[in-house]
Write a protein that holds these residues in place. Structure first.
Motif: not given
Lengths: 386, 437
Positions: A37, A41, A44, A54, A56, A61, B182, B184
């Motif tokens: 992923n 993302w 979160h 988090h 995606a 998850e 990890r 965004e």
């Protein structure tokens, strides 16, 4: 203890030598769900203290359980972390910039089980091995330097001061009741390997006695012009001096002279010249700085300011240090607005109020007098509070 | 039975935070038991003696480590920090206690296989003590002897495909946030750029040729999780130049209290119901947001991308699509001339392989610094001494208002002769024709 060769041949150092390869590519180390992923993302959330989720675009998850660690750790401790990663996370783990350890799993149930497991592990002496926390508007791990464990210039210990401050603030590591995150950093001398100068609260080791001059050896161990040039305040000059050596001979040596009243104890001369040591049991201690940050959120990044000029070294548990930091944290927690970083709070209420509310004592030492930037920290207005 | 009594350090075994003293004591015990029959290549009691000498420091309030010695591996000028104690007779196990810096994988993800190999290596050839990680980002292996340095380097490169990090007046080991792996908010792939720049500049990393240290750090967004803006000579911070993406349904869910603000970061205290006006719109530093018919509006042209609104409502607001990075230069801690924050040098660059533009900027800055920088002068100090405009010209760029917080306060402009019509050569006799002496 017989010598065991790695295969390196000292007769032919270039034989099969591998150099300039850099680190392994990070993609070799990513957990499958992270690799899959990466770059997609969506958002979160912090499910509970120490547990992040988090989400995606794929719908996947990942649950991250974060635990604190002393950055000084043994291979036994690292192997214990690996055993946990093998048991719960398919053999993957990561470390954060602030010396926390993160374990990633794919369901909330696994995350909760892991959190419980981590929180239950203790050293024989009673301290936690892997306390879970360090997320959100709380107090996370303190980044620090080497201190007396491994450095030649420290004015204090790093691991010890950090341990006692985190013992004092331990419950804050596992909860999120602060107005914003509070980043605490520790550097054991002004060289600041830890770059603590932009932290909400910074603990800094500081010398207060000018260098002792080892006249007999200085010219043998140092380049005198470099030692002279190292001083930012022009306090060091070359000189000749008649001395009595350790063996009792009288001779004239090339050495340096220091105008002690000019010294601000930066230690840069000692970095250049081992014959100018500064450290001293009563001279050395701690400075506390506050109100810095590196994030651009709401306000610009800013430097930490000196709010306590000196706290003596009180090993092993530095009680005054721990108490003073608690004082700052409590004043901030009870008075700042949601999202307001410590420095933004101090600027909003005014630094005069900061000293009042924290109970810290302002003194002449807090008025900057180092070069041009000092002027910009004085008050050029009638706008102040009584 | 411990080799040295450590009554002061023992007081650091209590209290809830992980005790480094307990940990080192356990390691000392493991070395003595040696259940794996390891052929230790450095003294078995290295951990005991480290505790012993540390206890001495706790008693007398000063360090017992001498100024570094020049040790290293053949062909490299960095990566190993020589360390000797000043009480070798009392603590022979740490008489030599050199540090090795190992270049960490970017983002600090590991497999247990890799860490296991490293632990085995460090158990046999070192103290068994480490830092995960040093402040710059390296894996720090604490404490070994001179004869082991080449052996460790050989094993690292041959068996683990891993190299040493930097030390001294060279490029220090670059570091990055975890970026797209990890998060965004990552505006570019920090791990990949960090990796590529680390490989590109291996020579600069291993063979000190600079006036002083030089640090690269890569932050994926203006939140700055690796603190690049405060502590790297060249700081790469992700940003975007189009519009923040808005999911109005999610905005409504935040307003309606269905989603916790700030990803639940404030859950430990009752701050009352979420108020988008007070907590987002009124805190926007450029006042470029408002609500209209229950919808959130942003005048993106006025936004400075401080991240506050995105941080508060990660499910509703997302970084733009036209992403890249800003480059800031000259950050450093106070030694020597006072602390400096990074100053904006390049407002925006796309991050595209093979990173030619980024390399040009790096090399332009290095060329200028290596030409003009004094011994032990950090880039930030050179910029202060010669001016930001010189740094801008070193990369062949044009000054723009984005470079400054505000224009200069004084008119002391260093005009160049070629900037002034007619040049500077004048004849005093001509002048005197109209102006009596």
């Amino acid at each position: 203890m017989a010598f065991v060769s790695s295969g390196y041949n000292p007769e032919k150092p270039m034989e099969n030598r591998i150099t300039d390869i850099g680190p392994r590519h990070f993609s070799e180390f990513l957990p499958p769900v992270i690799a899959k992923n990466k770059g997609t993302w969506l958002w979160h959330e912090i499910v509970e203290p120490g547990v992040l989720m988090h989400k995606a675009e794929s719908g996947d998850e990942v649950y991250t359980v974060r635990c604190g660690g002393a950055r000084l750790m043994s291979i036994g401790h690292v192997r214990a972390l690996c055993a946990i990663a093998d048991k719960f996370c398919g053999g993957h783990l990561r470390f954060t910039t602030r010396n926390n350890i993160e374990f990633m799993v794919e369901t909330l149930a696994e995350a909760k089980k892991l959190k419980e497991y981590l929180n239950a592990q203790k050293f024989e002496g009673g301290s936690h091995r892997f306390p879970v926390g360090g997320t959100g508007a709380g107090i996370t791990n303190i980044v620090h330097t080497q201190g007396w464990v491994h450095c030649h210039t420290p004015a204090t210990d790093a691991s010890g001061t950090v341990k006692v401050v985190l013992d004092e603030l331990f419950e804050e590591f596992g909860q999120m009741r602060m107005p914003a995150q509070v980043r605490i950093s520790m550097a054991c001398c002004l060289n600041m390997c830890g770059a603590v100068h932009c932290s909400d609260i910074a603990i800094l080791g500081y010398h207060r006695k000018p260098p002792i001059i080892d006249h007999e050896w200085l010219d043998n161990l140092c380049e005198i012009p470099l030692a002279v040039a190292a001083c930012p305040v022009g306090a060091i000059r070359p000189t000749k001096k008649e001395i009595t050596t350790e063996k009792g001979e009288t001779k004239t040596v090339n050495t340096v002279a220091i105008k002690n009243e000019r010294c601000m104890f930066c230690g840069n001369c000692y970095t250049m010249c081992p014959s100018l040591p500064l450290s001293d049991q009563t001279g050395d201690g701690l400075v506390i700085m506050a109100g810095g940050k590196v994030s651009n959120r709401i306000s610009n990044p800013k430097f930490s300011k000196v709010v306590v000029a000196f706290i003596p070294n009180e090993p092993p548990r530095w009680p005054t240090l721990a108490k003073t930091i608690r004082q700052i944290v409590e004043a901030y927690a009870s008075d700042a607005r949601k999202y307001e970083r410590l420095g933004d709070w101090a600027e909003r209420i005014g630094w005069e109020r900061f000293f009042e509310k924290t109970g810290l004592v302002f003194s002449e030492h807090m008025i900057d007098d180092f070069r041009d930037p000092a002027y910009y920290t004085w008050r050029q207005t009638t706008n102040f509070k009584f | 039975m411990a080799k040295h009594a450590t009554p002061m350090l023992d007081q650091l075994q209590s209290g809830p935070w992980p005790s480094f003293v307990s940990d080192i004591k356990e390691e000392a015990e493991r070395r003595h038991k040696n259940e794996n029959n390891v052929e230790f290549q450095i003294p078995v009691d290295v951990c005991d003696d480290l505790l012993g000498i540390l206890e001495l420091s706790y008693k007398d309030g000063t360090t017992h480590w001498k100024h570094g010695g020049i040790v290293g591996v053949f062909g490299y000028g960095g990566g190993v920090i020589g360390r000797y104690c000043d009480q070798p007779e009392r603590f022979p196990g740490v008489a030599h206690f050199h540090t090795m810096r190992v270049n960490q994988p970017n983002g600090k993800y590991y497999t247990t296989e890799f860490l296991g190999q490293l632990c085995d290596l460090w158990e046999m050839r070192g103290s068994g003590l480490t830092n995960f990680h040093g402040a710059t980002g390296d894996i720090v292996l604490l404490g070994t002897t001179t004869p082991q340095l080449e052996e460790i380097f050989h094993e690292l490169t041959h068996n683990m495909n891993t190299d040493l990090g930097g030390s001294g007046s060279n490029l220090r080991t670059p570091a990055c946030c975890l970026g797209e792996s990890r998060c965004e908010w990552a505006c570019y792939d920090t791990q990949e750029l960090c990796y590529q720049m680390t490989l590109e500049y291996q020579d600069e990393l291993h063979r000190p040729a600079f006036p002083y240290k030089f640090k690269f750090k890569f932050d994926g967004c203006p939140n700055g999780c690796v603190a690049s803006i405060a502590r790297s000579d060249m700081s790469f911070i992700g940003t975007w130049r189009d519009d923040i993406r808005i999911d109005q349904e999610a905005v409504a869910a935040y307003i309606g209290g269905e989603i916790q603000p700030n990803g639940g970061a404030h859950a430990g205290k009752d701050w009352g119901a979420f108020d988008i006006q007070k907590e987002v719109i009124d805190l926007c530093p450029t006042e470029c947001m408002w609500l209209e018919d229950g919808k959130l509006k942003i005048n993106d042209r006025e936004c400075t991308r401080c991240m506050h609104c995105l941080n508060v409502m990660p499910r509703a607001l997302r970084i733009g699509n036209d992403r890249g990075l800003s480059i800031l230069v000259g950050a450093k801690a106070p030694i020597l001339d006072g602390a400096q924050m990074g100053s904006l040098l390049v407002p925006f660059l796309k991050v595209e392989e093979p990173y030619a533009e980024i390399k040009e900027i790096i090399e332009g800055i290095w060329e200028w610094w290596m030409e003009e920088g004094k011994n032990r002068e950090r880039l930030g100090e050179l910029i202060k001494r010669q001016g930001l405009a010189k740094a801008i010209s070193a990369i062949g760029s044009t000054p723009v208002p984005q470079h400054v917080q505000e224009p200069r306060h004084n008119p002391y402009i260093f005009w160049k002769e070629e900037d002034v019509e007619g040049g500077w050569e004048r004849d005093i006799a001509d002048y005197r024709k109209h102006h009596q002496r």
